[in-house]
Write an enzyme that holds these catalytic residues in place. Structure first.
Site, mmCIF file in Angstrom:
data_model
loop_
_atom_site.group_PDB
_atom_site.id
_atom_site.type_symbol
_atom_site.label_atom_id
_atom_site.label_comp_id
_atom_site.label_asym_id
_atom_site.label_seq_id
_atom_site.Cartn_x
_atom_site.Cartn_y
_atom_site.Cartn_z
ATOM 1 N N HIS A 50 0.844 -1.197 0.000
ATOM 2 C CA HIS A 50 0.000 0.000 0.000
ATOM 3 C C HIS A 50 0.879 1.245 0.000
ATOM 4 O O HIS A 50 1.238 1.751 1.060
ATOM 5 C CB HIS A 50 -0.906 -0.005 1.232
ATOM 6 C CG HIS A 50 -1.980 -1.046 1.178
ATOM 7 N ND1 HIS A 50 -1.769 -2.343 1.558
ATOM 8 C CD2 HIS A 50 -3.274 -0.986 0.776
ATOM 9 C CE1 HIS A 50 -2.897 -3.048 1.402
ATOM 10 N NE2 HIS A 50 -3.824 -2.245 0.934
ATOM 11 N N ASN A 211 -7.667 11.967 2.536
ATOM 12 C CA ASN A 211 -7.372 11.991 1.095
ATOM 13 C C ASN A 211 -8.598 11.698 0.253
ATOM 14 O O ASN A 211 -8.534 11.672 -0.978
ATOM 15 C CB ASN A 211 -6.197 11.062 0.753
ATOM 16 C CG ASN A 211 -6.477 9.608 1.092
ATOM 17 O OD1 ASN A 211 -7.605 9.136 0.987
ATOM 18 N ND2 ASN A 211 -5.435 8.887 1.474
ATOM 19 N N HIS A 287 -3.992 3.269 -4.015
ATOM 20 C CA HIS A 287 -4.190 2.750 -2.653
ATOM 21 C C HIS A 287 -3.439 1.456 -2.380
ATOM 22 O O HIS A 287 -2.609 1.407 -1.476
ATOM 23 C CB HIS A 287 -5.687 2.541 -2.407
ATOM 24 C CG HIS A 287 -6.003 1.768 -1.181
ATOM 25 N ND1 HIS A 287 -5.975 2.324 0.074
ATOM 26 C CD2 HIS A 287 -6.313 0.455 -0.999
ATOM 27 C CE1 HIS A 287 -6.277 1.405 0.971
ATOM 28 N NE2 HIS A 287 -6.482 0.262 0.347
ATOM 29 N N GLU A 447 -20.258 -2.726 22.741
ATOM 30 C CA GLU A 447 -19.493 -3.933 23.047
ATOM 31 C C GLU A 447 -18.180 -3.991 22.270
ATOM 32 O O GLU A 447 -17.147 -4.419 22.784
ATOM 33 C CB GLU A 447 -20.333 -5.178 22.756
ATOM 34 C CG GLU A 447 -21.570 -5.307 23.641
ATOM 35 C CD GLU A 447 -22.747 -4.459 23.158
ATOM 36 O OE1 GLU A 447 -22.668 -3.892 22.040
ATOM 37 O OE2 GLU A 447 -23.744 -4.364 23.895
ATOM 38 N N HIS A 511 -31.189 -13.326 21.848
ATOM 39 C CA HIS A 511 -30.253 -13.122 22.951
ATOM 40 C C HIS A 511 -29.661 -14.426 23.489
ATOM 41 O O HIS A 511 -28.906 -14.396 24.455
ATOM 42 C CB HIS A 511 -30.948 -12.379 24.105
ATOM 43 C CG HIS A 511 -31.213 -10.922 23.811
ATOM 44 N ND1 HIS A 511 -31.827 -10.498 22.661
ATOM 45 C CD2 HIS A 511 -30.920 -9.794 24.512
ATOM 46 C CE1 HIS A 511 -31.923 -9.171 22.676
ATOM 47 N NE2 HIS A 511 -31.375 -8.720 23.783
#
Lengths: 720, 720
Positions: A50, A211, A287, A447, A511
């Site tokens: 990169h 950027n 990138h 969390e 849950h």
């Protein structure tokens, strides 16, 4: 509006012996050119990596390592150093190259060149890793680095509040965190940003490499928010730097302003150009791929370097950074002298502080845990048992910082006399205030940030802070990316996971965890422990406290559990599994696990009473601990050669096949019912289990044990 | 500053036949009192549940169900209904009770009373579940509901953009989403909020039950941001309602204003009092426990109800809501008539629309997938194979909405001619624009929101939209809470998980999944498929497209994989496992999995050449699919009775013990190395594997197969 700092602005660098970036302009320009060409070369050699972000951020790096940060290359771990975190970790060459330039001995040019190579002992992995000098934390996937930085900044605030005295700021380092566009999209970062603003962590500076490019193209494909306004709404101060690619004086001024912020964390919005100098500058193509030989040559030509030469760092550039080593040594020596004076003035505090710097506990925890006799013998929820273990530990051990993702009434982690970790100016509506010396953390309903910030707390200096997180076990699926990074870094932490089965009850299938335990059992370098009663819960805490190089999840019931003082044993529990009830000439071994031990014990009884079948019972709180036992021990517990083994657990059975020939388990999601009814609904009832085990035992008697082997049997006849 | 709407403000209700809340004041007051006492009773009967939020939100409910929302109790699923989402799902009694009051036939009083009972077929679980009338989505743990609502609102925008014509707004429903303080702390919600603002989903309204209380106490314990400013910075309009507990006219006006917003999504910040009327009003104690008989009696006295009577709804209150049914039928009939006209004007579009309303594909996908012969025979990354399969499907099937968490260049999901789903006014810097009819989604770097919003897309009307998400497999740990909720709801989706092993390479251990596959293999109601080549990738897509009641993860390699046109078979792959290479009198069965099939095949070859050992090979792309096969088929594939079975996979082995006697697997996190080197580093090399298998085969020949059984063997001798 943001204070826009432009070229020529004040350059109040933090240490007087720093040279001024305005005076240094020529050297800076050369360093920038050299740095950018080097990055292009390093990616080109193995045709990957990169480059773009690192090149765009070069001036920020100079502002940080040359003019701003307190660090010592020759002692990367000196305690009061500033912490630097690279949340956009894919730009790691940025960090590695500056570590090289400022003289970290381990980071030789050959090491830089090992980036993306097949060299197995490279210290330049594709993302920064905590094991290596100058790397404070393994940030990993995007977004978590900000949270880690919040944890590091908290650690400073907390330790400073406890140990600093007038004239003795022995812990007062800054935390500098580099981020990219992506980090500001990840939820974990957004959670952490809220918390840093709430806590007013003015020692935290986030530098945004703005950027406006991510893999897919321009950021406005997926994000068009007003980030400065948003950060201010979250309680941050904002500074904007227009020319982040070249304007080092403006960057230095912004960093200095951030360092001197007495009230809030600072967000520096730095406008840069990704892949500056290349033909794909400002494009997503800059990138994540090498530029190609032609473009690399063109970059060098543009920057006045020789296109034929590679990996060039001129002596002038090395010279430019050469003050980093002596300056760092001065920082460290000053701090050591301060500490010596402190030791004289405050010998007791210094002693405690020294223990913590060494990563030692401030008290002998082995004497603090309640004995077996001190636990109630009536049915007790193991989340309550966990409180009985953890509360006295937390009240005495200053290393422990205990928090919850807004489940204080449910997780039993709040001890009498606890003080909240809070910005001392805060007066809460509900009348519970605190200060930075507090060790109870209200994480809010966040969390993932709880886990990722805890990684920062634990990484500040290994052993100095032992974070304890807590929430329902199901919600550790939100926290999983952070919990995993804690394991990967070998950071000691204790995760208190309550409501750990269908016994959670009325909250329903959303849950009730079914598959999550399997993730944590399979995950390397973490212990997942399900104790069956209070005594085993004490054992789980001992295992967790002994595991100084890994996190531990202690998985606990909402509902009351039978206590087995005659059978359960904290020492044996630390082996992961042990014989709970032995039986001569047994016909079957039942593996009882955590909250479902009761079904193993009742099934044993019913098998005897109704079927004249003798069952021995093994308690199996932790697969990972059991795996590390000797083969002889494992065989003595499992008796695999002689009789069938049946595991009983209200989870997906995956993985138990290693230890059992058959299982009574869950094959579907749960159901909203009161806990006891939920168990019954899914067949967890000795009246249903025992006949199935009896059938299995009958089959084995008829056809031999080998007939069973190799084909795991699911015994639960109930399917919804 | 927010527009504060107070009592007496405009009451422009959306349908002229609605009565006015100002005129209705007396009836409203009675309904509020009745509702609140009923909630208190419902929690009291089984001494549990979440009363406080529901009581505080009562006036909001009246504003929604009486004066605002378009729905039809007698046909809860009529297509163009407004969608209501309860992101603070623990307050489900709020929703259940209004469904009862407005006349949803299934929601009788007896059902309400089954809340928190041991009744196994209650339609009132502790959190709302999509299976039941009037529930649009199972929101589950906090934060995800907002994301689900964003998905529902997107679905409307998308379908409207494709099918609406001037004068024929056949899809134009609103999405109303109720949230609490907690939702605004969860990262997934913050990600979704960014996206809704970016996409300018003006048909989305989030109603914030701002009671400033969570389990731990007042919200300012952990959050002190300026939420209105933050929402505006994220591209939302904000309305504030001061007295959210009583001021129904103000609420109705705010909702009407939100409905008429032509530009942005609306955030209505409604100030309420949790547990209003109880002794613990405004306190955390009002959140998650029943009030106790005394307080319930006191509540009733305060509200002018008889403390001795329980579960009372006066006829006047039922009467007040009685217009909901005929009104709903009018809504539906109007829509049906519009659709009939539309069918005449736009017969082709109507035909396509009808297919989609029925959840049918718009084209015969079986004919679109490439044949085996059309795939390249040279080594091909399975992520590329996935593109070859998915791109033609996506280009033809209008049901498919395909997106990526910012990895367009890596995941190969973008097809030629794709149009982005974007707000049509957006002109992006990189020149790629789009409109709401677009079916390619740039999720940004927001994996959790990607999954949770996709659940909303899929839940809009089952089968109408088939969401395809994509990112690196490792990042599906961020998405896991959302992926799980998709499985729990049985929502068809395809998750394209690329870079699925240590072959990911240079990015390092932070990006290399080890334990994650185990989670998805253990998770109920989801398929996790690892194809070994292009042909099996086609098989994976067929399985995913056939699985209309569950999501599928297709797990794909970054690196090029050998192609096995003579062995691999898309039909057989759908059985989960099949004989890849048969061998008479084989000594061992090798289980080859996904990207690691190459090691099974090379090991087979080397075993033959060097050790004179005959190995058959089984390809094992999906455990869940295999489990559903007949026992005869399973035995024919695994030959468990006769020869040992060895699985070869670069993951944690947990769970493979069911199908194998030994495994060559990973017991640690990965390492940053080029993919091929990473495999070698961890022992994945036939030169290392074959001798270990040969040793095993030798042992079995000496001691018999049974000697092996019951004690799984880890064959990998390499440990780092």
């Amino acid at each position: 509006m943001a204070a826009v700092i432009t070229n020529g602005a004040a350059t109040n660098s933090i240490a007087p012996f720093h040279s001024s970036p305005v005076q240094d302009q020529k050297k800076i320009d050369q360093a920038l050119r050299t740095f950018r060409c080097l990055i292009a070369d390093l990616c080109e050699q193995f045709n990957g990596g990169h480059p773009g972000g690192a090149m765009g951020m070069a001036a920020i790096g100079i502002a940080l390592w040359k003019y701003t940060m307190k660090y010592s290359p020759t002692n990367p771990n000196y305690f009061n150093r500033d912490r630097f975190v690279l949340s956009n970790g894919h730009t790691c060459l940025f960090q590695y190259t500056f570590l090289h330039l400022v003289g970290y001995p381990a980071m030789a040019m050959e090491q830089l060149k090992s980036y993306h190579s097949a060299c197995t002992n490279s210290i330049c992995p594709g993302h920064p890793e905590i094991e290596h000098d100058g790397i404070e934390v393994t940030t990993g996937p995007l977004g978590q680095g900000i949270a880690n930085a919040v944890g590091l900044a908290m650690a400073t605030k907390h330790l400073g509040a406890r140990y600093n005295r007038p004239g003795f700021e022995i812990v007062n380092n800054m935390t500098w965190c580099m981020i990219g566009d992506a980090c500001l999209q990840e939820g974990v970062a957004l959670e952490a940003i809220q918390l840093a603003g709430h806590w007013k962590l003015n020692n935290l500076v986030v530098i945004y490499d703005n950027n406006q490019i991510t893999c897919d193209g321009s950021v406005d494909l997926c994000n068009t928010e007003d980030i400065n306004a948003k950060m201010r709404a979250c309680g941050w101060d904002v500074i904007e730097v227009d020319d982040g690619c070249y304007d080092v004086p403006a960057l230095v001024a912004a960093l200095a302003q951030a360092r001197s912020n007495n009230i809030k964390p600072t967000f520096i919005n730095v406008h840069t150009l990704i892949g500056i100098g290349s033909k794909v500058a400002g494009d997503a193509k800059a990138h994540g791929v090498a530029f190609g030989a032609e473009d690399v040559a063109s970059i060098k030509t543009r920057f006045g370097m020789d296109p034929e030469q590679h990996f060039i760092v001129q002596d002038e550039v090395y010279d430019f950074f050469r003050d980093a080593v002596p300056r760092g040594e001065t920082f460290e020596n000053d701090w050591k002298q301060l500490l010596e004076q402190y030791a004289k003035e405050y010998p007791e505090m210094h002693q405690e502080f020294s223990l913590r710097v060494q990563g030692k506990m401030t008290d002998d925890w082995t004497k603090i845990l309640p004995s077996k006799e001190e636990f109630p013998t009536i049915p007790t929820a193991s989340r309550k048992s966990a409180g009985l273990c953890c509360n006295p530990l937390a009240s005495k051990l200053h290393n422990m910082m205990v928090g919850t993702a807004d489940l204080t009434p449910s997780v039993n982690m709040a001890w009498k006399g606890k003080v909240d970790f809070q910005n001392p100016d805060l007066k809460t509506t509900c009348g519970i205030n605190g200060d930075y010396s507090g060790r109870y953390i209200h994480w809010g309903i966040r969390e993932h940030a709880m886990a990722a910030i805890s990684n920062g707390l634990a990484a500040f200096n290994k052993g100095t802070i032992l974070p304890v997180t807590s929430t329902f076990f199901m919600f550790y699926i939100y926290a999983a990316p952070g919990v995993r990074m804690g394991a990967l870094q070998g950071l000691q932490q204790i995760h208190i996971a309550t409501h750990d089965s269908i016994g959670t009850g009325e909250d329903g299938p959303t849950h009730q965890p079914i598959a999550l335990a399997v993730l944590y059992r399979a995950m390397p370098d973490i212990l997942y422990i399900r104790p069956c009663d209070s005594e085993e819960t004490a054992g789980a805490f001992i295992s967790a406290l002994k595991a100084t190089s890994s996190p531990t999840i202690i998985s606990l019931s909402r509902q009351n559990l039978e206590q087995y003082p005659h059978y359960s044993c904290r020492e044996k529990a630390q082996k992961g599994a042990y014989v709970f009830v032995e039986e001569e000439d047994a016909d079957v071994t039942l593996l009882g696990v955590g909250a479902e031990m009761v079904f193993a014990m009742r099934t044993r009884h019913l098998l005897q009473e109704k079927f004249q079948i003798k069952a021995r019972v093994v308690s199996f709180p932790c697969q990972k601990l059991f795996e590390s036992q000797s083969i002889e021990y494992k065989r003595s517990v499992l008796k695999y050669q002689s009789i069938p083994r049946v595991v009983i657990e209200a989870y997906a059975v995956n993985g138990w096949e290693r230890y059992a020939d058959a299982g009574f388990s869950m094959s579907s999601f749960g159901h909203s019912l009161p806990g006891a009814a939920a168990y019954k609904y899914f067949g967890f009832d000795e009246q249903i289990i025992a006949p199935e085990v009896a059938k299995l035992v009958g089959d084995v008697k008829l056809n031999g044990l080998d007939s069973l082997r190799g084909e795991f049997r699911d015994l639960n006849p109930i399917h919804h």
